[in-house]
Design an enzyme around this catalytic site. Sequence first.
Site, PDB file in Angstrom:
ATOM      1  N   SER A 148       0.836  -1.193   0.000  1.00 22.35           N
ATOM      2  CA  SER A 148       0.000   0.000   0.000  1.00 22.35           C
ATOM      3  C   SER A 148       0.880   1.257   0.000  1.00 22.35           C
ATOM      4  CB  SER A 148      -0.917  -0.058   1.222  1.00 22.35           C
ATOM      5  OG  SER A 148      -2.005   0.783   1.068  1.00 22.35           O
ATOM      6  N   ASP A 314      -8.432  -6.970  -4.467  1.00 20.64           N
ATOM      7  CA  ASP A 314      -8.059  -5.617  -4.025  1.00 20.64           C
ATOM      8  C   ASP A 314      -8.626  -4.599  -5.015  1.00 20.64           C
ATOM      9  OD1 ASP A 314      -6.858  -3.240  -3.303  1.00 20.64           O
ATOM     10  OD2 ASP A 314      -4.834  -4.057  -3.168  1.00 20.64           O
ATOM     11  N   HIS A 347      -7.812  -5.551  -0.180  1.00 20.04           N
ATOM     12  CA  HIS A 347      -6.534  -4.847  -0.070  1.00 20.04           C
ATOM     13  C   HIS A 347      -5.758  -5.298   1.167  1.00 20.04           C
ATOM     14  CE1 HIS A 347      -3.554  -1.778  -0.464  1.00 20.04           C
ATOM     15  NE2 HIS A 347      -3.888  -1.187   0.659  1.00 20.04           N
TER      16      HIS A 347
END
Lengths: 377, 198
Positions: A148, A314, A347
């Site tokens: 991320s 995701d 995610h």
Amino acid sequence: MSNFDKIKSITIKQPLKLDCGKEISNFPLAYETYGNLNEKKDNAILIFHALTGDQFASGVNPVTNKEGWWNYAVGPGKAFDTEKFFVICANVIGGCMGSYGPGTVDPKTNKPIGTNFPVITINDMVNAQYNLLDHFKIEKLFAVAGGSMGGMQVLQFVSNFPNKAKVALPIACTASHSAQNIAFNELGRQAIMSDINWKDGLYDGETSNPDKGLAVARMAAHITYLSKKGLQEKFGRNLQERSDLKFGFDADFQIESYLRYQGSVFVDRFDANSYLYITRAMDYFDLTKQYGGNLSKAFKESKTKFFIISFTSDWLYPTPENKDIVIALNAIGADVGFVEIKTDKGHDSFLLDVPDFLSTIKNYLSTTYLNVNERRI
Amino acid sequence: MKEEFKVISKLIDEKSRVLDVGCGDGILMEYLSKNKVVDVRGLEISKEKVKKCLSNGLAVVEGNAEYDLKQFPDLSFDYVILSQTLQAFMSPENVIKDLLRVGKKVIVTIPNFGHWKIRVDLLFKGEMPITKNLPYEWYNTPNLHMCTIQDFYNFCNNKGINIFKTISLNGQKTSKITPSNLKYKNLISELGIFLLEK
């Protein structure tokens, strides 16, 4: 908060010129390490944390007494095997776990800096953390890794310091923050800034905090970290400790109760202004634009081996955005591996126990460590 | 099929950049890395196989050659290899075109549908042949576009693709294929290996 005494940190003396134009110096950067640096100093891995992470990737966080955020991945015998590798992780500047951030107390006023803290970028975060190499006298890292926002820092690090890491693992990230992601971040910021206790960012942090706003920001963001299928399977329409609907606005559904809980525990460990600053840094991240619209140029000078990973479910940093990085690397003949891991965990997959993901990283790192250090290449 | 890899390896010059399209478990990539000084990359559609390759430290990208070859610039590899995969594509013609764009030279190997055993099977049994190299039933085969060595040879001629070398592989035996022995080799070869250039 006395546990803050247990935090390791370096003081960065030389001035750091920020993207916003301001300069900072003599500021703290908090870090933690796992495993041992070997004699050749060729086994160091710098891990970058995501939006709400900190330097405590593994073990127990001494401030929150909770497990480290990447406990599944970092530790003895794990993907980032601390029996083999020396793992370093720092709290980003702008954060709230001991590094220089809006919660840092200004000695002149004896109050938190608050919104007088300069707006920082991913580039600034990475440049600050680069000082850790000098601190540990590491000439070259074996790897840089992160998911991320941590993945964005990986990309920025390699482009800023092309020959300071042999391997780069950007996971579930993007080279350019999308409109959708900016929108979600803005939603979170508005929730915080609408809280009467936010006081233009000048809350004192002791008697008043914009906890309600920060909790709502966390609830909204938390939804984006999960997949629809994952939510449906875990919660469905299950009711929370009741056999029927109550015809009110209490948490009837388990999912509501779950989100409320996530929001409430988050405010105990995170500073609302840090949330504003860090989300802003993510929104400003556009490596492609930094290189005049050609992402390949960001990596042109680098001989780093890339391994990019995305997750099927995701939708926050979807596969095509990760693949754009692969495409940019292939365009310049860089050494790149890429796989999309199949999972329903959204995610958040990079933080969770996803065996395929963890075992592939573990094997990739141990084989590549042998390849780059013991054989030629 | 180790013999095929040996032949492919011999066709590749030292210190070259190689792309293995449909690299599978990466066995050929590892073979090349061990036996030659080459910089070798892979493209593979199966997640399981990509994970295996990456676990072995190979630079492999998950992708489908029919779409994902586009990301590689023109002539960015000295050699592009396509080993026994051409028949599985929706559009073999477009894939070959892309391979020739990306690679200075292209090595294509094809399981030969013209082999005598296959011809005999079809002739006498009247059933779609099942062999060591082509182990599928007609209803579950991934091989959409089977061809013979002769077919591929004709295809290259029609499309103006230069064939540098054609090698026949039958069991452990390799031999050269030339225009004069083509009909015969098309009968006795299990595998045809072509070295091509645009």
